[in-house]
Design a protein around this motif. Structure first.
Motif, short mmCIF file in Angstrom:
data_model
loop_
_atom_site.label_atom_id
_atom_site.label_comp_id
_atom_site.label_asym_id
_atom_site.label_seq_id
_atom_site.Cartn_x
_atom_site.Cartn_y
_atom_site.Cartn_z
N TYR A 224 0.83 -1.21 0.00
CA TYR A 224 0.00 0.00 0.00
C TYR A 224 0.86 1.26 0.00
O TYR A 224 0.63 2.20 -0.78
N CYS A 228 1.13 4.13 -3.00
CA CYS A 228 0.97 5.56 -2.75
C CYS A 228 2.17 6.34 -3.29
O CYS A 228 2.01 7.40 -3.92
N SER A 236 -2.40 7.18 4.07
CA SER A 236 -3.20 7.61 5.22
C SER A 236 -3.56 6.44 6.14
O SER A 236 -4.01 6.66 7.25
N LEU A 237 -3.37 5.22 5.66
CA LEU A 237 -3.70 4.02 6.44
C LEU A 237 -2.43 3.48 7.08
O LEU A 237 -1.36 3.50 6.46
N ALA A 246 -10.26 -1.12 3.73
CA ALA A 246 -10.49 -0.05 2.75
C ALA A 246 -10.46 -0.59 1.33
O ALA A 246 -11.21 -0.14 0.46
N SER A 251 -13.04 2.15 -0.56
CA SER A 251 -13.03 3.54 -0.07
C SER A 251 -11.68 4.23 -0.26
O SER A 251 -11.57 5.43 -0.06
N ASP A 252 -10.65 3.46 -0.63
CA ASP A 252 -9.32 4.02 -0.86
C ASP A 252 -8.74 3.32 -2.08
O ASP A 252 -8.51 2.11 -2.05
N ASP A 253 -8.51 4.06 -3.16
CA ASP A 253 -8.09 3.44 -4.42
C ASP A 253 -6.72 2.79 -4.30
O ASP A 253 -6.49 1.71 -4.87
N ALA A 255 -5.43 1.47 -1.60
CA ALA A 255 -5.62 0.25 -0.83
C ALA A 255 -6.21 -0.85 -1.70
O ALA A 255 -5.81 -2.02 -1.60
N ARG A 256 -7.14 -0.49 -2.56
CA ARG A 256 -7.75 -1.49 -3.44
C ARG A 256 -6.71 -2.04 -4.43
O ARG A 256 -6.66 -3.24 -4.69
#
Length: 347
Positions: A224, A228, A236-237, A246, A251-253, A255-256
């Motif tokens: 992750y 980023c 942010s995670l 996420a 909810s977080d691209d 993370a996906r």
């Protein structure tokens, strides 16, 4: 998601009335149980009571075992016959070598705390692999159906948690044997440009990038953060669970994407192991992470990368892959694993 089946080929436990204290210890959780011999050959093991501990909340493994025995003394009024521990890592003198555990494991401390000299220690995935022969496959989640499993062929059990464990069950008589492996430390082979970019970022902070650097809880967080960075953003995670949640929720691209890479790399890695060991007996995906992402895994690129092995695709299409909840497998395997069933392991 997979339960222990009654299995006549299980190694019988001691005839003594005292139960066995069995533990399955990973980097995050310690599963502890009292295990007794089953009522007959069709039910060879019986878990009397069990509890899952968060390892970091306790000062030592000895303290966990002492607490468990204190709370379940009524189930072992005459004490325990022996203690069998399945643990991530390998025995080195009086301790267990593994950097993922929250504390140093002292075998002499455990013996002293429990008041027993009979302490057996095996690798955690050795134990899970041995117990896999007692799993009811019809109740496991089928990831890839393959063909009916060949009962004479090797079975692979692997899974990500705090680390990446793997072992191979070799069917045979008078009992199956288990090959302990360190397959998670094989060098990572990126499968596309995104994975190559992630590999380059990971390689900056370590001399060697293994599959565990991606396929594990810490590895998912590594991935992750690398995604980023590749996109010029700030992560942010801060935990693997947050990245997984996420990614599943969408909810977080980043993370996906990280979760997609995780599943794709896992598929390629599992396909490699299937070819390496000729695993027509099938593959069990276990560990503490995968059951939480079952639906995402089923819809992911896992299968695509599993089969993407050139001329070996027809072989891999025969190999069934199941997802099984780790559950009691480790403690049952620790309690029943015969010393003669261990192949190439450090103890």
């Amino acid at each position: 998601m997979g339960t222990l089946a009654n299995h006549p080929a299980a190694l019988p436990l001691s005839q003594a009335a005292r139960p066995i204290l069995a533990a399955d210890v990973g980097g995050t959780h310690a599963r502890v149980a009292l295990v007794a011999q089953g009522v007959d050959a069709r039910a060879p093991v019986q878990v009397l009571c069990h509890h899952r501990y968060v390892g970091a909340e306790w000062p030592s493994l000895a303290a966990i075992l002492h607490d468990f025995l204190g709370k379940h003394a009524a189930s072992a009024p005459q004490g325990v016959e022996r203690c069998a521990i399945a643990i991530a890592g390998f025995v080195l003198g009086d301790s267990v070598a593994n950097s993922n555990l929250p504390w140093r494991v002292s075998l002499s401390e455990i013996r002293s705390t429990l008041g027993t000299d009979t302490l057996e220690v095996v690798n955690d995935f050795e134990a899970v692999a041995y117990a896999s022969q007692f799993v009811d496959r019809t109740e496991a989640t089928t990831i890839l159906p393959g063909q009916p499993a060949d009962p004479r062929s090797p079975v692979i059990v692997m899974g990500p948690g705090t680390g990446l464990g793997s072992a191979v069950l070799l069917p045979g008589a008078p009992h199956a044997q288990v090959l302990s492996t360190e397959a998670g430390q094989i060098a990572l082979a990126p499968g596309d440009e995104v994975e190559t970019g992630i590999w380059r970022i990971l390689a900056r902070s370590r001399p060697y990038v293994s599959y565990e650097a991606i396929i594990s809880g810490p590895g998912l967080l590594n991935t992750y953060r690398a995604v980023c960075e590749l996109r010029g953003g700030e992560p942010s995670l801060t935990t693997p669970d947050a990245v997984s949640a996420a990614g599943i929720a969408g909810s977080d691209d980043a993370a996906r994407t990280a979760l997609d890479v995780f599943c794709a790399v896992l598929g390629g890695f599992v396909g490699d192991l299937a070819m390496l060991y000729g695993a027509r007996g099938g593959i069990f995906l276990a560990g503490g992470i995968l059951p939480q992402m079952r639906e995402f895994l089923l819809a992911s690129r896992f299968g695509e990368r599993f089969f993407n092995k050139g001329v070996m695709r027809p072989f891999l299409e025969q190999v069934p892959v199941w997802l099984v909840d780790h559950g009691h497998l480790g403690v049952v395997g620790a309690a029943t694993l015969h010393p003669g069933a261990r192949v190439g392991a450090s103890h």
